[in-house]
Design a protein around this motif. Structure first.
Motif, short mmCIF file in Angstrom:
data_model
loop_
_atom_site.label_atom_id
_atom_site.label_comp_id
_atom_site.label_asym_id
_atom_site.label_seq_id
_atom_site.Cartn_x
_atom_site.Cartn_y
_atom_site.Cartn_z
N LYS A 6 -9.34 -1.13 -0.47
CA LYS A 6 -8.35 -0.92 -1.53
C LYS A 6 -8.90 -1.36 -2.88
CE LYS A 6 -3.48 -1.82 -2.35
NZ LYS A 6 -2.24 -2.23 -1.70
N CYS A 7 -8.52 -0.62 -3.92
CA CYS A 7 -8.97 -0.94 -5.27
C CYS A 7 -8.11 -2.06 -5.85
CB CYS A 7 -8.89 0.30 -6.16
SG CYS A 7 -9.29 -0.05 -7.87
N CYS A 16 -14.23 2.01 -6.94
CA CYS A 16 -13.11 2.95 -6.88
C CYS A 16 -13.47 4.27 -7.54
CB CYS A 16 -11.89 2.34 -7.56
SG CYS A 16 -10.52 3.49 -7.59
N MET A 36 -13.44 -2.29 -5.24
CA MET A 36 -12.60 -2.14 -4.05
C MET A 36 -12.93 -3.25 -3.07
SD MET A 36 -12.34 1.95 -3.56
CE MET A 36 -10.68 1.89 -2.94
N LYS A 65 -5.07 0.24 -7.14
CA LYS A 65 -4.47 0.19 -5.79
C LYS A 65 -4.78 1.42 -4.94
CE LYS A 65 -2.63 -3.60 -7.31
NZ LYS A 65 -3.62 -4.68 -7.36
N ASN A 66 -5.69 2.25 -5.41
CA ASN A 66 -6.18 3.37 -4.61
C ASN A 66 -6.74 2.81 -3.29
OD1 ASN A 66 -7.39 5.85 -3.84
ND2 ASN A 66 -9.31 5.24 -4.81
N GLU A 67 -6.58 3.60 -2.23
CA GLU A 67 -6.97 3.05 -0.94
C GLU A 67 -7.58 4.12 -0.04
OE1 GLU A 67 -3.82 0.74 0.78
OE2 GLU A 67 -4.55 1.13 2.81
N THR A 99 -1.12 7.49 -1.18
CA THR A 99 -2.40 7.38 -1.87
C THR A 99 -3.53 7.68 -0.90
OG1 THR A 99 -1.34 5.45 -2.76
CG2 THR A 99 -3.56 5.93 -3.54
N MET A 151 0.84 -1.21 0.00
CA MET A 151 0.00 0.00 0.00
C MET A 151 0.87 1.24 0.00
SD MET A 151 -1.37 1.36 3.55
CE MET A 151 -0.35 1.87 4.89
N ARG A 194 -9.41 -0.88 6.09
CA ARG A 194 -8.71 -0.33 4.93
C ARG A 194 -9.37 -0.92 3.69
NH1 ARG A 194 -2.65 -1.81 5.44
NH2 ARG A 194 -2.77 -1.34 3.23
#
Ligand SMILES: [Zn+2]
Ligand SMILES: [Zn+2]
Length: 442
Positions: A76-77, A379, A386, A81-83, A5, A1, A74
């Motif tokens: 996450k996409c 996302c 996500m 990887k967007n979070e 971001t 991660m 958490r």
């Protein structure tokens, strides 16, 4: 991660955290609850009964709801990887506006897709006079009696009105304890099929003319007899009430609601379990510690001392496991279960507007989408899917991450409220957002 971001996603528009701590309602509760608790016995016990332990529990959990410092997931996409971080919620009834709203949306869907059949219905309201409401405030088990009696009256009426052997009436009933200005006013909302069902699912509609006033004397008689039997009132009180021109007992009945108006049925289902108050109608004056609350139509306002306001709201918090919604007759859990097992007749009544049936799982993500019009698991950057990659509960780690991200959630300089201990266990929190509601415990 990458925490970078995370920091960036803080400024995007996706569903992240609601920041409940900035609402006037939250501020009023946070500023005053501890004083309220301390002064309760002296100030409110006589009027509202003893302070039920559930009240403090629900209120402290509300104060923790949606606050990242109390733990988060958490998300996450899978693709870009967007979070982002998603705070846990309290899932409590009535007191927490956000969690109650999710329940209301879930219930509306559930009632329309799993319970109510595609037949005409009516909306009934059974209410009682002011003079006897206090008994229900001091002994909430009487609310159950109120439900039972109203249902006895209605089912008797429908058995007669349909007059076909072997038919059963069907309804969803919901107890509400609040009036427009937050006073304690226990009454019942009932969504009742306007006729009766046979076991095989055939529906016989009742005649179109229904005189709700004709139900009132029986309702009044049964309710007052119950109170006498319990030793709460005497025959003298019954005589007194009977001598009034308006007894204060009332049975309201709507016009017939025809099938296929699925949206209006869903709205009505939502209405019968709506929250006891509306944040939009409230302003909080922190300097003078007062709450101004507007009536529904905006024509009237009430000026509460903050502590009095909290006392009123507290009286509408149901006890743990207190059932506020009931499925009755042909709609009862037993009957629905039996039909499901036999696979019988259900197909006849599939709601034709299929918007409720698509993807019937009442997932938390979908409910958020319904309320906030954003999908927390889509996302916002790439539209990818996500997923939740971790649940964080260790305060030291939480604090580290939030400090690093520069997230300071507290309105004033004070340590984070360590109130998690009030919950039965951490699981109470961790699961809240991820499990389906138990629909019968509204
Ligand atoms: Zn993405
Ligand atoms: Zn909540």
């Amino acid at each position: 991660m990458s925490l970078n971001t995370l920091a960036v996603s803080k400024n995007t528009k996706e569903y992240r955290c609601r920041k409940p701590q900035y609402s006037p309602y939250y501020q009023c509760i946070e500023d005053n609850y501890e004083v309220f608790e301390r002064s309760y016995d002296a100030k409110y016990q006589e009027k509202f009964g003893y302070l039920r332990p559930i009240v403090s529990k629900v209120i402290y959990q509300y104060l923790d709801c949606g606050i990242l410092h109390n733990g988060f997931a958490r998300v996450k996409c899978n693709d870009c990887k967007n979070e982002y971080l998603l705070a846990f919620s309290c899932k409590r009834r009535h007191f927490c506006p956000s969690c109650h709203a999710k329940r209301v949306a879930a219930f509306g869907e559930f009632a329309c897709s799993n319970v109510l059949k595609n037949v005409p219905h009516r909306h009934f309201v059974f209410s009682i006079p002011k003079i006897i409401r206090i008994y229900f405030l001091f002994d909430r088990t009487l609310l159950k009696e109120l439900s039972r009696i109203a249902w006895e009256v209605l089912s008797l009426y429908y058995k007669n009105a349909v007059n076909k052997k072997g038919t059963a009436p069907a309804a969803i009933s919901s107890i509400q304890t609040f009036g427009d200005m937050l006073g304690f006013n226990p009454h019942l909302h009932i969504l009742c099929a306007d006729g009766g069902f046979k076991d095989n699912g055939t529906f016989y509609a009742a005649g179109k003319d229904l005189n709700a006033e004709s139900l009132e004397p029986l309702f009044r008689h049964k309710l007052l007899s119950m109170l006498v039997k319990r030793g709460l009132i005497t025959e003298r009180v019954i005589e007194l009430i009977s001598s009034w021109y308006h007894s204060g007992f009332n049975v309201y009945c709507s016009d017939r609601i025809y099938p296929r108006s699925a949206q209006s049925m869903e709205n009505l289902a939502r209405y019968i379990i709506r929250a006891s108050f509306s944040q939009e109608r409230l302003s909080y004056l922190s300097e003078s510690s007062r709450v101004i609350y507007k009536s529904k139509d905006g024509s009237d306002t009430e000026d509460f001392d903050s502590l009095d306001f909290i006392a009123c709201l507290s009286s509408h918090i149901p006890n743990k496991n207190e059932q506020m919604v009931r499925y009755l007759g042909f709609y009862s859990n037993v009957c629905r279960g039996k039909r499901k097992k036999q696979g019988s007749a259900e197909s006849e009544y599939v709601i034709e507007d299929d918007s409720y049936n698509k993807g019937c799982s009442k997932s938390w993500a979908r409910l958020i989408k319904k309320i906030y019009e954003v999908d927390p698991l889509v996302c916002p950057k790439c539209g990818g899917k996500m997923r939740i990659i971790a649940l964080l509960e260790d305060y030291n780690i939480i604090k580290k991450i939030l400090d690093w991200l520069g997230i300071d959630e507290f309105r004033r300089d004070r340590p984070p409220p360590k109130r998690l201990a009030v919950a039965d266990s951490f699981d109470d929190y961790a699961q809240n957002d991820y499990v389906d509601c138990n629909y019968s415990d509204f």
